[in-house]
Design a protein around this motif. Structure first.
Motif, short mmCIF file in Angstrom:
data_model
loop_
_atom_site.label_atom_id
_atom_site.label_comp_id
_atom_site.label_asym_id
_atom_site.label_seq_id
_atom_site.Cartn_x
_atom_site.Cartn_y
_atom_site.Cartn_z
N VAL A 1 23.01 53.09 33.80
CA VAL A 1 24.18 52.20 33.83
C VAL A 1 23.98 51.04 32.86
O VAL A 1 24.88 50.70 32.07
N ALA A 2 22.79 50.42 32.91
CA ALA A 2 22.50 49.31 32.00
C ALA A 2 22.55 49.76 30.54
O ALA A 2 23.06 49.05 29.67
N GLY A 3 22.02 50.95 30.28
CA GLY A 3 22.05 51.47 28.90
C GLY A 3 23.45 51.73 28.40
O GLY A 3 23.77 51.46 27.24
N ILE A 4 24.30 52.25 29.28
CA ILE A 4 25.69 52.51 28.89
C ILE A 4 26.42 51.19 28.63
O ILE A 4 27.18 51.07 27.65
N VAL A 5 26.21 50.19 29.50
CA VAL A 5 26.83 48.88 29.28
C VAL A 5 26.38 48.29 27.95
O VAL A 5 27.18 47.74 27.18
N ARG A 6 25.11 48.42 27.66
CA ARG A 6 24.56 47.91 26.39
C ARG A 6 25.24 48.59 25.20
O ARG A 6 25.63 47.92 24.22
N THR A 7 25.40 49.90 25.27
CA THR A 7 26.03 50.65 24.18
C THR A 7 27.50 50.26 24.03
O THR A 7 27.99 50.07 22.90
N ILE A 8 28.20 50.15 25.14
CA ILE A 8 29.62 49.79 25.09
C ILE A 8 29.81 48.40 24.48
O ILE A 8 30.69 48.19 23.63
N GLU A 9 28.99 47.45 24.90
CA GLU A 9 29.15 46.09 24.39
C GLU A 9 28.80 46.00 22.92
O GLU A 9 29.46 45.28 22.16
N SER A 10 27.80 46.73 22.49
CA SER A 10 27.48 46.76 21.06
C SER A 10 28.66 47.33 20.27
O SER A 10 29.01 46.80 19.20
N THR A 11 29.28 48.38 20.80
CA THR A 11 30.43 48.99 20.12
C THR A 11 31.63 48.04 20.11
O THR A 11 32.34 47.92 19.09
N LEU A 12 31.86 47.36 21.23
CA LEU A 12 32.97 46.41 21.30
C LEU A 12 32.82 45.28 20.28
O LEU A 12 33.79 44.88 19.62
N ILE A 13 31.60 44.77 20.15
CA ILE A 13 31.35 43.69 19.18
C ILE A 13 31.68 44.17 17.77
O ILE A 13 32.36 43.47 16.99
N ALA A 14 31.19 45.36 17.44
CA ALA A 14 31.45 45.90 16.09
C ALA A 14 32.95 46.13 15.88
O ALA A 14 33.48 45.84 14.79
N LEU A 15 33.64 46.63 16.91
CA LEU A 15 35.07 46.88 16.78
C LEU A 15 35.86 45.59 16.59
O LEU A 15 36.80 45.53 15.78
N VAL A 16 35.49 44.54 17.33
CA VAL A 16 36.19 43.26 17.19
C VAL A 16 36.06 42.74 15.77
O VAL A 16 37.05 42.34 15.13
N GLY A 17 34.84 42.73 15.25
CA GLY A 17 34.62 42.26 13.88
C GLY A 17 35.37 43.10 12.87
O GLY A 17 35.97 42.57 11.92
N ALA A 18 35.37 44.43 13.06
CA ALA A 18 36.02 45.33 12.11
C ALA A 18 37.54 45.19 12.15
O ALA A 18 38.22 45.19 11.10
N VAL A 19 38.11 45.05 13.36
CA VAL A 19 39.57 44.94 13.48
C VAL A 19 40.06 43.64 12.86
O VAL A 19 41.07 43.63 12.12
N ILE A 20 39.38 42.53 13.13
CA ILE A 20 39.79 41.25 12.53
C ILE A 20 39.66 41.30 11.02
O ILE A 20 40.52 40.79 10.27
N TYR A 21 38.59 41.92 10.55
CA TYR A 21 38.40 42.08 9.09
C TYR A 21 39.54 42.91 8.49
O TYR A 21 40.11 42.55 7.44
N ALA A 22 39.89 44.02 9.17
CA ALA A 22 40.93 44.90 8.64
C ALA A 22 42.31 44.22 8.64
O ALA A 22 43.12 44.44 7.73
N LEU A 23 42.58 43.39 9.64
CA LEU A 23 43.88 42.76 9.77
C LEU A 23 44.03 41.49 8.93
O LEU A 23 45.13 41.19 8.43
N TYR A 24 42.93 40.75 8.74
CA TYR A 24 43.04 39.45 8.08
C TYR A 24 42.42 39.42 6.67
O TYR A 24 43.03 38.89 5.72
N VAL A 25 41.25 39.99 6.51
CA VAL A 25 40.53 39.86 5.24
C VAL A 25 40.96 40.92 4.23
O VAL A 25 41.23 40.62 3.07
#
Length: 515
Positions: free
Chosen positions: A54-78
């Motif tokens: 469970v902890a490993g899955i949460v870690r993976t999901i949060e790492s993916t969410l962080i990358a997605l947030v950065g990528a989406v903002i980059y794609a929409l604004y930069v």
């Protein structure tokens, strides 16, 4: 470092206790449990989730969410203003990686943290902010600050914080529900009552946010030395009763409250319990004998000595499940044409259904039904394997002789692996309920036979590729099978499974023992 090698201890005591073990193993009928044990076993339990997974899955999901947030903002604004830029992708990867490291540093990747929403969110927000402060400082000193949009960086921090807080809220709700349902608790029993057992139970009850739920106490002593209740928990029976109890309900952990000085009692009890798929620990809570701190593991703050571990647990369970579904599914697709031809040949050769279901022992000695191609005449099929198939057996059809010789009759068990999930692709072969060796039931012929049921049985196995398959007309043949099965259980790995699968076709060429 002190090391408790229970297998050597059991081997050393085998001569003294073999009569006891053999007598226990011959008891085919289920033991009659006490009303208290029956009541405890009747409580509905759900399959447990591994806290580590469970902890490993949460870690993976949060790492993916962080990358997605950065990528989406980059794609929409930069990107609309500046076009594609590799440094942004590199920065997203670095921030994502540093964030997980920072979250690990503030210790928020475990079940207890997931159950404390405000505390974990405060720590997470602090770590998240430190990561951005560090990244900003680093880019300033190395003169990278002109390469990145300040709006992007600020939006990344703000939106990321909101997304992470939202994800932790979801995790909190799920973990709370799973704890309530017992999916994230370890169901434990205490072996040994009296003062030592009561002291251990009280120490475990004092643990804050403990994931251990004690079901009851088992003790071989009479009620004068071990009363009917211990530490507010009922005495459910003897150690022999526990073997039956553990096959009726989920038990994850066994803790012995007996002192190390009670070596003979410990050995006799361990000899009965090591066949079960449970973690076994010896409490060091009240022992006067002390070892180095690294010799202990801990349940909360209670020190214990590890005796036996569940053979395949945590991420190993996930890896083996994926191996079964992916490799088993690919093999099933590849072998479907062969199976279709065999089914047609069986239908032409003799009347009756193509497939045959046989009851066999599965994980933790549960009865399962496995599929096989029918290799006998329909009116002579032996669903319980009460009589072994021998060379020239008249019950076997013409097609049956060929498919049994080549073990093709076992191919439908891939359906058990891929769809029913009660078999693994690789594991100890499941034996029929009345299978015998030299006129003796398997568990009578081999002391500790049921230890091979600590893992899910398999379509092929280590014993089979080493030539121990087919007829078991002597006691030595089943003993050798069990030896190889136990070696596989203790040395399991995905690579080991791959090797066994790869070697199985070559092993099938040696068919002198298969009829």
């Amino acid at each position: 470092m002190f090391e408790l090698d229970a297998r050597k201890m059991l081997s050393a005591s085998a001569a003294a206790s073999s009569a006891i073990g053999s007598q226990d193993s011959r008891r085919r009928a289920p033991r009659q449990l006490s009303p208290a044990a029956l009541a405890a076993a009747s409580v509905e339990t759900r399959a447990a989730y591994s806290p580590i997974v469970v902890a490993g899955i949460v870690r993976t999901i949060e790492s993916t969410l962080i990358a997605l947030v950065g990528a989406v903002i980059y794609a929409l604004y930069v990107m609309p203003a500046e076009g594609f830029s590799w440094p942004y992708l590199a920065a997203i990867a670095v921030i994502s990686g540093l964030s997980i490291v920072a979250f690990e540093a503030v210790d928020i990747y475990h079940i207890h943290a997931f159950r404390q929403p405000l505390h974990q969110m405060a720590r997470m927000l602090t770590a998240w902010s430190v990561v951005f402060l560090f990244a900003t400082t680093l880019s300033f000193f190395f003169k990278f600050d002109q390469m990145f949009s300040r709006v992007w960086l600020l939006a990344f921090w703000g939106v990321g914080a909101v997304v992470l807080m939202a994800s932790r809220s979801v995790v909190y709700v799920l973990v709370r529900r799973w704890m309530r349902d017992g999916r994230l608790t370890r169901r434990a029993v205490i072996v040994g009552g009296g003062e030592a057992g009561e002291s251990l139970i009280n120490a475990l009850k004092e643990q804050v946010d403990s994931d251990v739920r004690i079901i009851g106490v088992f003790d071989d002593r009479n009620d004068d030395r071990s009363p009917t209740a211990c530490g507010g928990l009922p005495k459910l029976g003897t150690v022999d009763d526990f073997v039956e109890f553990a096959r009726r309900t989920r038990v994850d952990l066994v803790i012995f409250s007996l002192p190390i000085s009670a070596e003979n009692r410990l050995l006799q009890m361990l000899k009965k319990l090591w066949v079960l798929p449970v973690d076994i620990r010896l409490s060091a809570h009240s022992n006067r004998l002390r070892f180095r701190p690294r010799s202990y593991s801990y349940i909360g703050e209670v020190p214990v000595l590890d005796v036996f571990d569940r053979p395949i647990a945590d991420w190993d369970v996930v890896m083996k499940w994926l191996f079964d579904k992916i490799v088993g599914g690919l093999l099933l697709l590849a072998l479907l044409p062969v199976m279709a031809v065999v089914a047609l040949a069986i239908k032409i050769d003799s009347r009756g259904p193509v497939l045959f279901k046989q009851k066999r022992y599965g994980f933790n000695n549960d009865l399962i039904e496995v599929y096989k191609f029918r290799s006998m005449y329909v009116d002579q099929c032996d669903a319980t394997a009460s009589k072994l198939v021998t060379k020239g057996d008249p019950r076997v059809t013409r097609v049956g002789r060929f498919i049994r010789k080549a073990s093709i009759d076992e191919l439908p068990q891939l359906f058990n692996v891929v769809f029913k999930g009660n078999l693994s692709l690789v594991g100890p072969r499941p034996h029929a309920v009345n299978a015998k060796a030299a006129a003796r039931l398997y568990d009578e012929a081999v002391d500790g036979y049921f230890a091979r049921h600590r893992v899910k049985p398999g379509v092929t196995g280590w014993a089979q590729i080493n030539g121990w398959r087919g007829e078991t007309d002597t006691q030595e043949k089943i003993q050798k099978r069990v030896e190889f099965d136990l070696y596989y259980i203790e040395n399991w790995s995905v690579l080991f499974d791959l090797y066994i699968v790869a070697m199985t076709p070559f092993a099938l060429l040696k068919s002198e023992n298969a009829y």
